[in-house]
Scaffold this motif. Structure first.
Motif, PDB file in Angstrom:
ATOM      1  N   SER A   1       0.815  -1.216   0.000  1.00 19.41           N
ATOM      2  CA  SER A   1       0.000   0.000   0.000  1.00 19.41           C
ATOM      3  C   SER A   1       0.849   1.267   0.000  1.00 19.41           C
ATOM      4  O   SER A   1       0.360   2.348  -0.334  1.00 19.41           O
ATOM      5  CB  SER A   1      -0.922   0.007   1.218  1.00 19.41           C
ATOM      6  OG  SER A   1      -0.171   0.159   2.417  1.00 19.41           O
ATOM      7  N   GLY A   2       2.131   1.148   0.371  1.00 22.09           N
ATOM      8  CA  GLY A   2       3.009   2.310   0.454  1.00 22.09           C
ATOM      9  C   GLY A   2       3.157   2.866   1.848  1.00 22.09           C
ATOM     10  O   GLY A   2       3.883   3.847   2.061  1.00 22.09           O
ATOM     11  N   LEU A   3       2.497   2.228   2.844  1.00 17.67           N
ATOM     12  CA  LEU A   3       2.536   2.731   4.209  1.00 17.67           C
ATOM     13  C   LEU A   3       3.947   2.774   4.770  1.00 17.67           C
ATOM     14  O   LEU A   3       4.378   3.785   5.330  1.00 17.67           O
ATOM     15  CB  LEU A   3       1.640   1.867   5.101  1.00 17.67           C
ATOM     16  CG  LEU A   3       1.755   2.104   6.619  1.00 17.67           C
ATOM     17  CD1 LEU A   3       1.313   3.523   6.961  1.00 17.67           C
ATOM     18  CD2 LEU A   3       0.927   1.082   7.391  1.00 17.67           C
TER      19      LEU A   3
ATOM     20  N   GLY B   1      -2.267  -5.897   8.084  1.00 20.09           N
ATOM     21  CA  GLY B   1      -3.343  -5.872   7.093  1.00 20.09           C
ATOM     22  C   GLY B   1      -4.279  -4.693   7.265  1.00 20.09           C
ATOM     23  O   GLY B   1      -4.529  -3.934   6.322  1.00 20.09           O
ATOM     24  N   LEU B   2      -4.806  -4.494   8.472  1.00 22.28           N
ATOM     25  CA  LEU B   2      -5.796  -3.433   8.686  1.00 22.28           C
ATOM     26  C   LEU B   2      -5.200  -2.040   8.520  1.00 22.28           C
ATOM     27  O   LEU B   2      -5.789  -1.173   7.849  1.00 22.28           O
ATOM     28  CB  LEU B   2      -6.414  -3.578  10.078  1.00 22.28           C
ATOM     29  CG  LEU B   2      -7.338  -4.784  10.290  1.00 22.28           C
ATOM     30  CD1 LEU B   2      -7.927  -4.755  11.693  1.00 22.28           C
ATOM     31  CD2 LEU B   2      -8.458  -4.784   9.255  1.00 22.28           C
ATOM     32  N   VAL B   3      -4.022  -1.799   9.122  1.00 22.02           N
ATOM     33  CA  VAL B   3      -3.412  -0.468   9.009  1.00 22.02           C
ATOM     34  C   VAL B   3      -2.961  -0.218   7.580  1.00 22.02           C
ATOM     35  O   VAL B   3      -3.077   0.898   7.060  1.00 22.02           O
ATOM     36  CB  VAL B   3      -2.231  -0.334   9.999  1.00 22.02           C
ATOM     37  CG1 VAL B   3      -1.568   1.034   9.873  1.00 22.02           C
ATOM     38  CG2 VAL B   3      -2.717  -0.532  11.434  1.00 22.02           C
ATOM     39  N   GLY B   4      -2.463  -1.255   6.907  1.00 25.49           N
ATOM     40  CA  GLY B   4      -2.079  -1.110   5.504  1.00 25.49           C
ATOM     41  C   GLY B   4      -3.266  -0.782   4.621  1.00 25.49           C
ATOM     42  O   GLY B   4      -3.182   0.069   3.724  1.00 25.49           O
ATOM     43  N   ILE B   5      -4.394  -1.455   4.867  1.00 22.03           N
ATOM     44  CA  ILE B   5      -5.607  -1.172   4.092  1.00 22.03           C
ATOM     45  C   ILE B   5      -6.090   0.251   4.349  1.00 22.03           C
ATOM     46  O   ILE B   5      -6.480   0.978   3.420  1.00 22.03           O
ATOM     47  CB  ILE B   5      -6.708  -2.193   4.434  1.00 22.03           C
ATOM     48  CG1 ILE B   5      -6.330  -3.576   3.901  1.00 22.03           C
ATOM     49  CG2 ILE B   5      -8.054  -1.753   3.864  1.00 22.03           C
ATOM     50  CD1 ILE B   5      -7.254  -4.684   4.361  1.00 22.03           C
TER      51      ILE B   5
ATOM     52  N   THR C   1      -9.028  -6.597  -4.715  1.00 24.57           N
ATOM     53  CA  THR C   1      -7.975  -7.152  -5.574  1.00 24.57           C
ATOM     54  C   THR C   1      -6.616  -6.566  -5.223  1.00 24.57           C
ATOM     55  O   THR C   1      -5.596  -7.270  -5.225  1.00 24.57           O
ATOM     56  CB  THR C   1      -8.284  -6.889  -7.051  1.00 24.57           C
ATOM     57  OG1 THR C   1      -9.554  -7.469  -7.369  1.00 24.57           O
ATOM     58  CG2 THR C   1      -7.207  -7.472  -7.960  1.00 24.57           C
ATOM     59  N   ASP C   2      -6.582  -5.272  -4.908  1.00 28.28           N
ATOM     60  CA  ASP C   2      -5.316  -4.639  -4.540  1.00 28.28           C
ATOM     61  C   ASP C   2      -4.775  -5.233  -3.234  1.00 28.28           C
ATOM     62  O   ASP C   2      -3.555  -5.400  -3.075  1.00 28.28           O
ATOM     63  CB  ASP C   2      -5.516  -3.126  -4.377  1.00 28.28           C
ATOM     64  CG  ASP C   2      -5.845  -2.436  -5.687  1.00 28.28           C
ATOM     65  OD1 ASP C   2      -5.323  -2.874  -6.728  1.00 28.28           O
ATOM     66  OD2 ASP C   2      -6.636  -1.476  -5.674  1.00 28.28           O
ATOM     67  N   VAL C   3      -5.668  -5.541  -2.304  1.00 27.01           N
ATOM     68  CA  VAL C   3      -5.239  -6.144  -1.040  1.00 27.01           C
ATOM     69  C   VAL C   3      -4.638  -7.527  -1.297  1.00 27.01           C
ATOM     70  O   VAL C   3      -3.557  -7.860  -0.792  1.00 27.01           O
ATOM     71  CB  VAL C   3      -6.422  -6.252  -0.060  1.00 27.01           C
ATOM     72  CG1 VAL C   3      -5.977  -6.956   1.230  1.00 27.01           C
ATOM     73  CG2 VAL C   3      -6.978  -4.872   0.265  1.00 27.01           C
TER      74      VAL C   3
ATOM     75  N   LYS D   1       2.151 -10.558  -3.528  1.00 28.92           N
ATOM     76  CA  LYS D   1       3.496 -10.064  -3.808  1.00 28.92           C
ATOM     77  C   LYS D   1       4.458 -10.445  -2.691  1.00 28.92           C
ATOM     78  O   LYS D   1       5.610 -10.823  -2.946  1.00 28.92           O
ATOM     79  CB  LYS D   1       3.472  -8.543  -3.989  1.00 28.92           C
ATOM     80  CG  LYS D   1       4.793  -7.949  -4.430  1.00 28.92           C
ATOM     81  CD  LYS D   1       4.673  -6.450  -4.675  1.00 28.92           C
ATOM     82  CE  LYS D   1       6.018  -5.867  -5.090  1.00 28.92           C
ATOM     83  NZ  LYS D   1       5.923  -4.384  -5.311  1.00 28.92           N
ATOM     84  N   SER D   2       3.999 -10.338  -1.452  1.00 34.36           N
ATOM     85  CA  SER D   2       4.877 -10.705  -0.336  1.00 34.36           C
ATOM     86  C   SER D   2       5.176 -12.198  -0.370  1.00 34.36           C
ATOM     87  O   SER D   2       6.274 -12.633  -0.027  1.00 34.36           O
ATOM     88  CB  SER D   2       4.231 -10.326   0.998  1.00 34.36           C
ATOM     89  OG  SER D   2       3.073 -11.101   1.248  1.00 34.36           O
TER      90      SER D   2
END
Length: 513
Positions: free
Chosen positions: A107-109, A316-320, A333-335, A341-342
């Motif tokens: 997500s870029g976080l 997951g939650l903070v990244g979303i 789909t992005d999630v 990717k990981s």
């Protein structure tokens, strides 16, 4: 007329050349574990021919070697090939933790957090903040190598300082401070799983929490930051003075409005998640506590055993939340792409784990690990080396081995089945042995040509110094390595001498007194 005679290599360069050649002769870690597995099978057959036996320290039974080079042994090997892999303790914990961390990274976080830290650093605090950011970046696997190290070079150029100084400070934090952090990361469940597998050679019911070293890691974070700051400014800066070193294309973009909005969303999600965790753990009847248990640490067992799940949920939650705010996540789909990717980065790790799992399982089946541990413990008792000097010797041994074998997990999969049971029989807990290993593993990362990102750091240096090579990196980083080894060893010795807990519910002795 120009003298074309090549400069004579220095003593450091010659030493490093020897280390590099020695390390290059080692096979791939996966191949190494395959060869070790074959060796264990052969060794079990050889040792079984002799009258070898030890008394099990827990049960009092006589333990003899099991011959795997037999019909029964072959059937056991074939039957356990799959379950050895799927039941390998570190495998599931690492996969679960990395799925959540993958969302935060995709997500870029994580990148935004690193940028906002270094971009807002006052000039006089630039170095400690870069080192600290490097240490903290390890909670998200190895993003610090590919993002923070080159970013620090650009940042130092913008501040009128030598870029190699910034790269060195960041590399010291990311790699030299690999086992320091304020939070848990993906390496914690990996190492604790290996330690647990090894501890169960002696005690089948022993468990090692991913948070086993948390308190010591947290205390190590300011230590590594201060030591890195001192070495950078007082030693390394003498070789790389301030000046104009930019090429005109260096630029660090400030955070965009979308990224700032994403960070705000992430902050709200973090606050909500923190409140929920406190609600579940602080009250005596909290959802993540054992009702009626008077011992606080024992009552928090559900929370401690769920650390990996918490890493997954938090990432997951903070990244979303960040992705929704920043616009980098627009659908489910992005999630899933972030999670996938990981997982894609783990291909080589899964192959390594397959062979490491076979080695560990077969080594345990043969009983050789327990036999070596008992005999080794008896030898160390006869030597009479006091507790702290013995553990410091183990730190030094790990630091030396790290020069030829860079993978932290591969080394521990190899060393843990011998040293964890051995030290348990001497009265030292697996958590203590793991902590000593992590210190030794970290301090020589920055001077080990076998470290997987070493070549990448050389490439970053060559952007500013085209002739930079292995000797340049090691000559720059040796002061950090020596200082970290001395300072961290002193902290470890004081910690053990004072009897401080290494982490929640992590004993210093075995059996726990």
């Amino acid at each position: 007329m120009t003298d074309s005679t090549p400069a004579r290599p220095s003593a450091v360069d010659r030493f490093l050349a020897v280390v590099e050649r020695a390390g290059n002769t080692l096979p791939h870690p996966a191949t190494l574990f395959f060869l070790l597995t074959v060796g264990v099978v052969i060794a079990s057959a050889v040792v079984a021919q002799f009258d070898v036996g030890v008394v099990h320290p827990k049960t009092g039974d006589i333990v003899t070697p099991v011959n795997l080079l037999s019909v029964d042994g072959l059937q056991r090997i074939m039957g356990g090939l799959v379950t050895n892999f799927t039941g390998f303790a570190p495998l599931g914990t690492v996969l679960v933790a990395l799925i959540g961390i993958g969302v935060a990274e995709h997500s870029g976080l994580i990148g935004a957090c690193l940028r906002i830290v270094v971009l807002n650093a006052p000039r006089f605090l630039l170095t400690p903040i870069v080192v600290f950011a490097g240490v903290m970046s390890n909670m998200a696997s190895e993003i610090g190598y590919v993002l923070l190290v080159p970013l620090a070079g650009l940042l130092y150029v913008a501040a009128g300082r030598h870029p190699i100084l910034g790269i060195a400070a960041a590399f010291a934090g990311v790699s030299g401070g690999y086992s320091a952090n304020l939070l848990l990361g993906t390496i914690d469940p990996l190492l604790s799983g290996l330690s647990q597998e090894a501890a169960q050679i002696v005690d089948p019911d022993y468990t090692v929490s991913p948070a086993a070293n948390l308190f010591f890691m947290q205390a190590s974070t300011p230590l590594v930051t201060l030591l890195g700051w001192f070495v950078t400014e007082k030693i390394v800066a003498r070789r790389f003075p301030d000046g104009n070193y930019g090429r005109g294309d260096e630029k660090i973009d400030p955070l965009s409005p979308a990224e700032k909005r994403g960070l705000a969303y992430a902050g709200i999600a973090t606050a909500v998640l923190t409140a929920l965790v406190l609600w579940a753990t602080v009250p005596a009847d909290g959802a993540l506590r054992i009702a009626g248990e008077s011992d606080v640490l024992k009552s928090l067992a559900p929370f401690l055993h769920g650390i990996v799940a918490l890493i997954f949920v938090a990432g997951g939650l903070v990244g979303i939340a960040y992705g929704v705010g920043a616009g980098t996540i627009r659908s489910d789909t992005d999630v899933i792409n972030g999670m996938s990717k990981s997982m894609g980065t783990l291909a080589s790790y899964l192959v390594l784990v397959f062979f490491a799992a076979q080695f560990v399982a077969l080594f345990n089946w043969t009983q050789l690990g327990l036999i070596f541990a008992v005999e080794g413990a008896e030898f160390l008792k006869s030597v009479g080396l006091p507790k702290i000097p013995l553990l410091l010797c183990f730190i030094l041994l790990t630091a030396v081995v790290n020069l030829a074998m860079g993978s932290a997990s591969a080394k521990w999969a190899l060393m843990a089945p011998v040293f964890v049971p051995m030290f348990m029989l001497l009265g030292y807990s697996p958590e203590v042995t793991q902590t000593a290993y992590r210190v030794g593993d970290s301090v020589t990362n920055i001077i080990s040509p076998m470290m997987s990102y070493f070549a990448l750091v050389i490439a970053f240096l060559q952007r500013y110094e085209p002739k930079a090579g292995i000797g340049t990196v090691v000559a720059t980083m040796i002061p950090y390595s020596i200082t970290f080894l001395l300072g961290w060893s002193v902290l470890f010795a004081l910690w053990i001498a004072l009897g401080l807990p290494l982490g929640p519910g992590a004993p210093l002795v075995y059996p726990a007194g």
